[in-house]
Design a protein around this motif. Structure first.
Motif, PDB file in Angstrom:
ATOM      1  N   TYR A  35       0.947  -1.237   0.277  1.00 53.74           N
ATOM      2  CA  TYR A  35       0.196  -0.545   0.051  1.00 53.74           C
ATOM      3  C   TYR A  35       0.654   1.472   0.320  1.00 53.74           C
ATOM      4  O   TYR A  35       0.423   2.280  -0.404  1.00 53.74           O
ATOM      5  CB  TYR A  35      -1.168   0.022   1.704  1.00 53.74           C
ATOM      6  CG  TYR A  35      -2.015  -1.271   1.301  1.00 53.74           C
ATOM      7  CD1 TYR A  35      -2.499  -1.669  -0.011  1.00 53.74           C
ATOM      8  CD2 TYR A  35      -2.584  -1.544   2.020  1.00 53.74           C
ATOM      9  CE1 TYR A  35      -3.049  -3.015   0.316  1.00 53.74           C
ATOM     10  CE2 TYR A  35      -3.410  -2.398   2.619  1.00 53.74           C
ATOM     11  CZ  TYR A  35      -3.805  -3.224   1.142  1.00 53.74           C
ATOM     12  OH  TYR A  35      -4.584  -4.616   1.428  1.00 53.74           O
ATOM     13  N   PHE A  68       2.341   2.332  -3.849  1.00 51.94           N
ATOM     14  CA  PHE A  68       1.208   2.568  -4.730  1.00 51.94           C
ATOM     15  C   PHE A  68       1.448   4.483  -4.962  1.00 51.94           C
ATOM     16  O   PHE A  68       1.496   4.496  -5.774  1.00 51.94           O
ATOM     17  CB  PHE A  68       0.347   2.253  -5.759  1.00 51.94           C
ATOM     18  CG  PHE A  68      -0.122   2.323  -5.813  1.00 51.94           C
ATOM     19  CD1 PHE A  68      -0.157   2.334  -7.630  1.00 51.94           C
ATOM     20  CD2 PHE A  68      -1.475   2.822  -5.656  1.00 51.94           C
ATOM     21  CE1 PHE A  68      -1.125   2.967  -8.385  1.00 51.94           C
ATOM     22  CE2 PHE A  68      -2.585   3.269  -6.443  1.00 51.94           C
ATOM     23  CZ  PHE A  68      -2.345   3.327  -7.917  1.00 51.94           C
ATOM     24  N   LEU A  80      -7.315  -2.341  -2.739  1.00 51.79           N
ATOM     25  CA  LEU A  80      -6.668  -0.773  -2.209  1.00 51.79           C
ATOM     26  C   LEU A  80      -7.731  -0.562  -1.149  1.00 51.79           C
ATOM     27  O   LEU A  80      -8.772  -0.893  -1.586  1.00 51.79           O
ATOM     28  CB  LEU A  80      -7.118   0.260  -3.360  1.00 51.79           C
ATOM     29  CG  LEU A  80      -5.835   0.025  -4.313  1.00 51.79           C
ATOM     30  CD1 LEU A  80      -6.010   1.484  -5.816  1.00 51.79           C
ATOM     31  CD2 LEU A  80      -4.461   0.598  -4.389  1.00 51.79           C
ATOM     32  N   SER A 135       5.015   2.049  -9.544  1.00 49.82           N
ATOM     33  CA  SER A 135       3.711   1.548  -9.097  1.00 49.82           C
ATOM     34  C   SER A 135       2.571   1.066  -9.303  1.00 49.82           C
ATOM     35  O   SER A 135       1.620   0.183  -8.841  1.00 49.82           O
ATOM     36  CB  SER A 135       3.846   3.660  -9.345  1.00 49.82           C
ATOM     37  OG  SER A 135       2.723   4.085  -9.981  1.00 49.82           O
ATOM     38  N   LEU A 140       0.837  -2.161  -8.029  1.00 48.20           N
ATOM     39  CA  LEU A 140      -1.099  -2.031  -7.920  1.00 48.20           C
ATOM     40  C   LEU A 140      -0.650  -3.496  -8.766  1.00 48.20           C
ATOM     41  O   LEU A 140      -1.953  -3.910  -7.881  1.00 48.20           O
ATOM     42  CB  LEU A 140      -1.303  -0.547  -8.933  1.00 48.20           C
ATOM     43  CG  LEU A 140      -2.940  -1.021  -9.309  1.00 48.20           C
ATOM     44  CD1 LEU A 140      -3.811  -0.357  -7.686  1.00 48.20           C
ATOM     45  CD2 LEU A 140      -3.732  -0.339 -10.515  1.00 48.20           C
TER      46      LEU A 140
END
Length: 787
Positions: free
Chosen positions: A126, A129, A342, A439, A443
């Motif tokens: 987390y 990203f 997310l 990034s 993800l």
């Protein structure tokens, strides 16, 4: 017009005040020193001090570089686009390769660093990203790869430990809040233009701080490498004590897996850093491995070394699978990962009641400063090598917004990574597009790889952390400090010991305080020297140049520091001692000369000391001369009234040593006083010009200044039309005019509210003050001056 002066008759000037003042000042100062007369003349140096104007692209850099990037990738770049690239041309291919490579490196690293902070491994994902995306939008260093690092993870873990947070929910909530605090502090520092703070943290303190952090990190991970169960401890020595006490609980399969991977990673790291081909050939070990950089085997092994983090995870996962198939279950796994894509959360949502926010605030402040220093250290190096510009204050803003974004997505504090930035640059990254690509790979891992991560042995992540921790330990810095400066070495050792004994936060604070005290001690005890004259007419320290000749009736003293409250007493005592020593040797000392070439400022305590020194020397039949004075120092002493006090006590201020030597030989000191006054006026006029140019936002490059209609060299009250011609520069007054000055200003009654206050020693001072500062004027109204 002007009327000449003859036989003591008064001179009448009917002209604009600025022209009259400049003419009279020029009559006294001579051609060598004079104020600037036009904006065109000032433009030669004003451009050096011009402040960049704010544009929205300063706040959001992609508005500038992204269109240029697109044009250059399409082959349509302009000359201006190419100029902004420096030595690093944009390349979409390079960004793509570097972004994917660093992404593969980042995924296993962020898992390991989350483990180091005592957080669930998914928190590392987390934190890798959103911060990368935000930094790409606001950062200015094109090759930096931000994200979790070993140092920030350690400080985060220690901050959470100090609050007694043990449950997973509490630690995640605390980490999110710390990320927000770090972001807020960084943004505040950026707003107040505190990018210069990087200069206040000495390299020695940072080196010792990083070394202690590396030792702490490596020690804390030995429990996973050895398979020993151990709770989280707050202090390093508690970890060491527990490991020693429970060394008999070491698990064989765990140490076999973790130890093998650690050896492989350290081997690859050492091989990569050996150096040139010649060095490899001479080595007893590395001669057996690929040596030539153009060789395919060398490039393949180099790729493996760069991707060693991914190698450790892949080998560890399959090795752990083999263990499970063989029925070996003693090796600890990451376990089930609680993550559903997310996660978004507001700061402070999961904070426990009664938590001490002041503790978190101090930790966040340390992380904000350390993170900024870490980013500038690695990113600034690559930016300077590639010759492109970056903005430290904008970097603070970018890191602050990145951390706020990380806190919003259940992450923890991040900063620029040494290892990933180096790999990013090596694989051809040319812009922050590479950071964006990395990034996106994170993800992908968040949505796809969490189930796979659950089966990963913890001991396969440990070598990644230990390798990174050992990379920040630099023993060479300690060795150099010991040889070069024992005081610097003691500061480093104190920082190192306190960081290990308490925490790295306290260690950094102690190191900062000690380095400030060391600097203050150096300021209070500057180098003081008695100087002699060499054949080339320079004055040098007699200790280093024993053949230098001392002046017959004067002693020359030099202090290599600014004169301040911290060293004024020592300066005065040294001057007395230097004169006393010469007198004991039979010399008659009439002058004490302070060579001011190393002095760049004198504070009020220093001014008072110089007055007392001059007064005391006068009582002994001696005189004080300050020579080799710089412009700002001369203005400072003049404004503080030191020049007048020294003159009262038979002392003098000179702008070079030749004038001082001439005075010691019986020369006329009035010329030195005039030249000093001219220098002071020149400095003040230059300062006014610079301020006026900045206020009016005048373009100062090329011929742009010529198009400006307003005369910024005038003071605000002097910006009016004038008549007549400049006064003659050959004006002469009778010798006794210095003590018989009568000034009369003729003009409309409403322009003369009262007699103006007068100050200054020379006629030009008074004339300049009256005409340019004290008498208000109106458009097209002449002022008549009579002396």
């Amino acid at each position: 017009g002007d009327e000449g002066v003859a036989n003591g008759e008064p001179m009448k000037v009917e002209a604009g005040p600025t022209k009259a003042a400049e003419a009279l000042a020029a009559a006294e100062m001579g051609p060598e020193i004079r104020p600037i007369r036009s904006l065109e003349e000032a433009a030669l140096w004003l451009a050096n001090y011009e402040r960049p104007q704010f544009h929205i692209s300063n706040l959001f850099p992609p508005l500038t570089w992204l269109p240029a990037y697109i044009r250059l990738v399409r082959g349509q770049g302009t000359d201006n686009d190419k100029a902004t690239m420096g030595l690093l041309p944009y390349s979409l291919t390079g960004d793509l390769i570097a972004g994917l490579t660093v992404g593969c490196m980042l995924v296993p690293q962020c898992l390991a660093f989350a483990l180091l902070a005592g957080l669930p491994v998914q928190v590392g994902l987390y934190a890798s990203f959103a911060p990368l995306l935000v930094y790409a939008a606001f950062g200015t260093i094109r090759q930096v790869q931000p994200g979790p690092t070993a140092l920030m993870s350690l400080i985060t873990g220690q901050a959470l430990d100090s609050l007694g947070l043990t449950s997973e929910t509490d630690r995640v909530g605390g980490a999110m809040f710390v990320a927000w605090l770090v972001g807020a502090i960084s943004i505040a520092l950026s707003i107040f233009r505190f990018g210069f703070i990087v200069d206040f943290m000495s390299h020695s303190v940072m080196s010792a701080f990083c070394a202690a952090a590396g030792v702490t990190i490596a020690t804390s991970q030995l429990k996973h490498l050895l398979g020993i169960k151990m709770p989280r401890y707050e202090y390093w020595w508690e970890i060491v004590a527990h490991l020693i006490e429970h060394i008999g609980e070491t698990d064989g399969p765990t140490i076999a897996l973790g130890g093998t991977l650690l050896v492989i990673l350290l081997f690859l790291k050492q091989w990569k850093g050996v150096g040139s081909e010649e060095t490899r050939r001479k080595s007893l070990l590395w001669r057996w491995f690929p040596k030539r950089k153009t060789n395919r085997g060398f490039r393949a092994l180099k790729l493996v070394a760069d991707m060693s983090s991914l190698l450790s995870v892949l080998v560890g996962w399959f090795w752990g699978l083999a263990y499970r198939e063989s029925g070996i279950t003693s090796v600890n796994l990451v376990g089930k990962v609680k993550g559903e894509g997310l996660t978004f959360a507001l700061p402070g949502k999961n904070l426990p009641d009664g938590m001490k926010l002041d503790t978190l605030l101090s930790s966040a402040a340390v992380m904000a400063v350390v993170g900024f220093l870490e980013t500038m250290a690695v990113g600034g190096k690559f930016a300077m090598q590639a010759r492109y510009d970056f903005d430290p204050n904008q970097e603070l803003l970018a890191l602050g917004l990145a951390n706020c974004a990380g806190g919003l997505m259940a992450g923890y504090p991040t900063t620029g990574s040494f290892s990933r930035t180096a790999v990013n640059a090596m694989f051809g990254a040319t812009s922050l597009v590479a950071c964006t690509i990395s990034s996106l790979l994170v993800l992908f891992a968040i949505f796809v790889l969490l189930d796979v991560v659950a089966e990963l042995p913890l001991c396969s992540l440990t070598p990644i952390i230990i390798q990174g921790a050992m990379g920040v330990v630099n023993v060479h810095d300690f060795q150099m400090a010991f040889k070069a400066s024992k005081a610097e070495f003691m500061v480093m050792m104190s920082t190192f010991v306190v960081s290990l004994g308490l925490s790295v936060k306290e260690g950094l604070l102690v190191g900062f305080v000690l380095s400030v005290l060391k600097t203050m001690n150096e300021l209070a005890n500057p180098n003081l020297a008695v100087c002699g004259r060499l054949p080339d007419k320079t004055f040098r320290d007699l200790r280093n140049f024993p053949n230098a000749e001392q002046l017959e009736n004067a002693v020359v003293v030099r202090m290599d520091a600014r004169v301040s409250f911290a060293n004024s007493r020592k300066m005065k005592a040294f001057c007395f001692q230097a004169a006393r020593v010469r007198e004991k040797n039979g010399d008659k000392i009439e002058y004490v000369i302070i060579d001011g070439k190393s002095i760049n400022h004198v504070d009020l305590t220093g001014c008072e000391m110089l007055e007392i020194l001059a007064e005391t020397l006068k009582g002994r039949g001696q005189h004080l001369i300050l020579a080799n004075l710089k412009g700002p120092v001369s203005t400072n002493l003049w404004t503080a009234g030191v020049a007048q006090k020294l003159h009262l006590y038979g002392g003098y201020l000179c702008i070079d040593m030749d004038e001082a030597i001439d005075i010691t030989k019986g020369g006329d000191p009035s010329q030195a006083s005039k030249r000093l006054g001219a220098l002071v006026r020149s400095v003040e006029k230059a300062a006014h010009t610079q301020k006026a140019a900045q206020h009016h936002h005048v373009p100062l490059c090329g011929n742009a200044a010529k198009g400006n209609k307003s005369n910024l060299l005038m003071t605000p009250r002097s910006n009016h039309s004038t008549s007549g011609s400049p006064a003659s520069q050959n004006v002469k007054l009778p010798p006794d005019a210095e003590n018989k000055i009568e000034i009369k200003v003729v003009g409309p009654e409403e322009l003369r509210p009262g007699p103006p206050p007068l100050s200054g020693e020379t006629r030009a001072d008074i004339v300049t003050q009256i005409l340019d500062d004290q008498i208000p004027t109106a458009e097209d109204l002449p002022v008549h001056l009579t002396i």
